[in-house]
Every structure is written in C-alpha cells, then in structure tokens.
Design a protein around this motif. Structure first.
Motif, PDB file in Angstrom:
ATOM      1  N   LEU A 106      88.189  34.469 -75.858  1.00 45.45           N
ATOM      2  CA  LEU A 106      87.335  34.175 -74.705  1.00 45.45           C
ATOM      3  C   LEU A 106      86.614  32.846 -74.921  1.00 45.45           C
ATOM      4  O   LEU A 106      86.257  32.517 -76.066  1.00 45.45           O
ATOM      5  N   PRO A 107      86.354  32.091 -73.863  1.00 40.15           N
ATOM      6  CA  PRO A 107      85.551  30.885 -74.037  1.00 40.15           C
ATOM      7  C   PRO A 107      84.104  31.260 -74.329  1.00 40.15           C
ATOM      8  O   PRO A 107      83.620  32.307 -73.873  1.00 40.15           O
ATOM      9  N   VAL A 112      75.262  29.913 -73.962  1.00 37.82           N
ATOM     10  CA  VAL A 112      75.219  30.768 -75.144  1.00 37.82           C
ATOM     11  C   VAL A 112      75.539  29.931 -76.377  1.00 37.82           C
ATOM     12  O   VAL A 112      76.518  29.185 -76.399  1.00 37.82           O
ATOM     13  N   ASP A 113      74.711  30.059 -77.412  1.00 36.47           N
ATOM     14  CA  ASP A 113      74.907  29.376 -78.681  1.00 36.47           C
ATOM     15  C   ASP A 113      76.215  29.829 -79.327  1.00 36.47           C
ATOM     16  O   ASP A 113      76.593  31.004 -79.233  1.00 36.47           O
ATOM     17  N   GLU A 281      86.817  37.700 -66.250  1.00 37.11           N
ATOM     18  CA  GLU A 281      86.725  37.477 -64.809  1.00 37.11           C
ATOM     19  C   GLU A 281      85.472  38.070 -64.185  1.00 37.11           C
ATOM     20  O   GLU A 281      84.878  37.467 -63.286  1.00 37.11           O
ATOM     21  N   ARG A 282      85.041  39.225 -64.665  1.00 40.48           N
ATOM     22  CA  ARG A 282      83.979  39.950 -63.969  1.00 40.48           C
ATOM     23  C   ARG A 282      82.661  40.019 -64.730  1.00 40.48           C
ATOM     24  O   ARG A 282      81.592  40.061 -64.105  1.00 40.48           O
ATOM     25  N   LEU A 283      82.712  40.025 -66.062  1.00 33.22           N
ATOM     26  CA  LEU A 283      81.477  40.121 -66.838  1.00 33.22           C
ATOM     27  C   LEU A 283      80.965  38.771 -67.308  1.00 33.22           C
ATOM     28  O   LEU A 283      79.756  38.544 -67.332  1.00 33.22           O
ATOM     29  N   TRP A 284      81.881  37.855 -67.657  1.00 30.57           N
ATOM     30  CA  TRP A 284      81.443  36.548 -68.151  1.00 30.57           C
ATOM     31  C   TRP A 284      80.532  35.810 -67.171  1.00 30.57           C
ATOM     32  O   TRP A 284      79.573  35.155 -67.599  1.00 30.57           O
ATOM     33  N   GLU A 288      76.907  34.112 -68.050  1.00 25.68           N
ATOM     34  CA  GLU A 288      76.563  32.716 -67.766  1.00 25.68           C
ATOM     35  C   GLU A 288      75.360  32.599 -66.840  1.00 25.68           C
ATOM     36  O   GLU A 288      74.652  31.588 -66.867  1.00 25.68           O
ATOM     37  N   GLU A 289      75.106  33.636 -66.047  1.00 25.57           N
ATOM     38  CA  GLU A 289      73.910  33.658 -65.199  1.00 25.57           C
ATOM     39  C   GLU A 289      72.675  34.138 -65.958  1.00 25.57           C
ATOM     40  O   GLU A 289      71.571  34.132 -65.405  1.00 25.57           O
ATOM     41  N   GLY A 290      72.847  34.549 -67.198  1.00 26.19           N
ATOM     42  CA  GLY A 290      71.725  35.012 -67.998  1.00 26.19           C
ATOM     43  C   GLY A 290      71.344  36.460 -67.765  1.00 26.19           C
ATOM     44  O   GLY A 290      70.339  36.940 -68.306  1.00 26.19           O
ATOM     45  N   LYS A 291      72.156  37.187 -66.992  1.00 23.70           N
ATOM     46  CA  LYS A 291      71.848  38.591 -66.714  1.00 23.70           C
ATOM     47  C   LYS A 291      72.252  39.509 -67.869  1.00 23.70           C
ATOM     48  O   LYS A 291      71.733  40.612 -68.006  1.00 23.70           O
TER      49      LYS A 291
END
Length: 326
Positions: A106-107, A112-113, A281-284, A288-291
């Motif tokens: 995964l990228p 994220v550090d 697709e669905r969790l990343w 990235e939104e910080g949720k």
C-alpha cells in the motif's frame, strides 16, 4: 542484512539481532528496505512456538512494515524503486529488508509519517475484512469492540466512527478507557468493574461484535448481540474451546465468523490482495482525511525487539509499538 531471529521458543530474551541471508524479490514481488515494523500479539505467539508461519513464508517475525521499495521483481507494475510504502506480510518484517507480494503493498497515506505507517497494514486489513467486508457494518449500526485500546481496537473504533456507526468498547484502566472515549467509543466499558452484556443490551444490543477473547466471552457475546447480529472472532486470548448454545443463536438469527488474515492466500476472492485493494480504495481516503490514524504507543529500535515484546506481554500498551531500523 540483519534481522531478529528466535533462538528457541520462549520468553522475549530468545530474540536476537543477527545477520541473515538477504531476501530477493520473486516474480510479482517487491523488495522493501524496512523503516519500521509493527508489533502484534501474533508475534508473541510465534516467539513462544504457538503460531508458526504459513508454508513458504519467512520464519522471521513481523506481519507488517513500512519502508522504501528497493527492487522490483519480474512482472511488477504500478510501483517504482524509491516509492514509500507499507505492506501486509505473512512474516519477515523484523528485518532490514523484506520481499513481499506487490498485491499486498500500500502507498503511505498522505499526512502519515513513514515510520508510523508501519502500524497500519495489519490492523486496517484485519478490521476492514472482518467488520466491514464480512460483517457488513454500516452507518447507523452499533459495534462493540473488545480490547478497545490495543492496535486492533483503536483502529476499529475509528473506522466505525468514520462510517457513522455507534461504538462501544471494553478496556481495563482509566487511561485506556479514556483513550477509547477520545477515539469515539460511547460508552467505554470497564471489563473489571462493569458487565458489558448488561450495558450493551441496555442500548439495544450490538449489530456487530469484534472479539479478541474467544472461548471465555463466547456465550456473553451472543447474549449481547442484537437480532440479526454478527459476532466476528479474531483472537483467542480467553481460550479456544467453549460450549455454544445454538438455540440462543437461532433465536437471534445470529451469525458468527472466525477469519484469520495471515493464512489467507494472496489471490482469490478471499485472498489478501482483494482485502488490500478494498482497503486502499475505501479505507485509505479516511486515513488521508485524518478520520483514521495510527495510534502509536512508542518506538523502539528493532535490535531491542525483546523490550517491545516484554511491554506487550505486560499489558497496558495503547495502540501499537513500532520497531525502527537504524
């Protein structure tokens, strides 16, 4: 390269930082120069001789890592040398390098550090595959998470909250209960002082329960389910064998699943590649939104992995311990 080897099954002091053969990527694999690896309870079981790796997997501990792609195996597309990534592993993460199927890579999510990304693959893929893909949790439903302050638990609370579900979580100390509340659990239930069954039943029952205890919680979990509820068992910290009241399950039209992640094949409908793809697709985007974010208890040099295992054995770890490569 150097990696952590298990001298013999036993306590944390059997872990040794020793020179090992360099891995090389096979067809469809990438070689990752490891920046950090996440510590999981499965690692503790393997160290003690109770959780051998799947056939063909590395004997080295470590089910997740982050780092930089150093080499591409034959046929790999979509990745380039130098990409910062994190990866779901069947083993091999406690090392300076690891070869991993490209389909399990995964990228690193934006924001994220690189080191903290090592704490994402195992927990996100476990939570997503069990709670969302298998149990079908959706907004408006009610999830009960056992062990809410651990790596899996902290991820599950955040994922469910981001999806619009209500979450209750069990934990032990005031500090771990407070962490569960801060992440979105309401209520946070003390397993020492409260009966989670009564609390959850008073709220109408749980649509989904994510359980790491196994046998000792089986009957109580079924009691806490709402009609048409789903019990997802991912651990056996409370034992492997228990009596199952099928009449109680029939009356509630309850479902139960026990799904391991490590032993799954790479490809196929139930393979790791399908899970990793759905997570990306669905969790990343939620990450990235910080949720959803990695909750890190601490960073420890990989050569001191024994210290990390001792801490996790002792209890009280909140989120993940990460092993960093110098």
């Amino acid at each position: 390269m150097y990696a952590i080897a298990i001298r013999e099954p036993g306590d944390p002091d059997v872990l040794e930082w020793t020179e090992q053969p360099d891995p090389s990527p096979g067809a469809g694999e990438v070689l990752v120069k490891v920046a950090a690896a996440g510590v999981n309870r499965a690692d503790l079981l393997q160290r003690r001789g109770f959780y051998p790796p799947p056939k063909g997997a590395s004997e080295i501990l470590g089910l997740e890592c982050s780092g930089t792609i150093a080499e591409l195996g034959e046929g790999v597309t979509g990745w380039t040398v130098g990409d910062q990534v994190c990866a779901l592993l069947s083993g091999g993460g406690y090392a300076e390098q690891v070869a991993v199927p490209a389909a399990q890579v995964l990228p690193v999510p934006s924001g994220v550090d690189l080191v903290e990304a090592a704490g994402l693959p195992e927990v996100t893929c476990t939570v997503w595959s069990n709670v969302v893909m298998e149990a079908g949790l959706r907004g408006g439903q009610f999830l009960l998470v056992h062990g809410g302050s651990g790596g899996i638990g902290t991820c599950a609370i955040q994922v469910a909250t981001a999806l619009g579900a209500r979450v209750a979580a069990t934990a032990g100390s005031p500090e771990t209960l407070q962490l569960c509340r801060e992440l979105g659990a309401d209520p946070a239930i003390s397993y020492r002082d409260e009966d989670f069954v009564e609390v959850v039943k008073g709220l109408g029952g749980a649509d989904v329960i994510l359980d790491n205890m196994g046998a000792s919680y089986l009957d109580r979990n079924i009691s806490a389910l709402a009609p048409d509820g789903h019990l997802a068992v991912i651990g056996m910290q409370g034992g492997r064998k228990a009596e199952l009241d099928m009449g109680k399950m029939l009356a509630k039209r309850a479902r139960m699943s026990l799904l391991a992640l490590r032993s799954r094949p790479v490809e196929g409908a139930n393979g790791k590649a399908a899970i990793v793809t759905d997570v990306r697709e669905r969790l990343w985007p939620l990450v990235e939104e910080g949720k959803v974010r990695p909750i890190v208890h601490g960073r420890i040099p990989m050569r001191e992995a024994a210290r990390a295992h001792s801490a996790l054995d002792a209890g009280g770890v909140r989120g993940k311990i990460l092993l960093t490569v110098d």
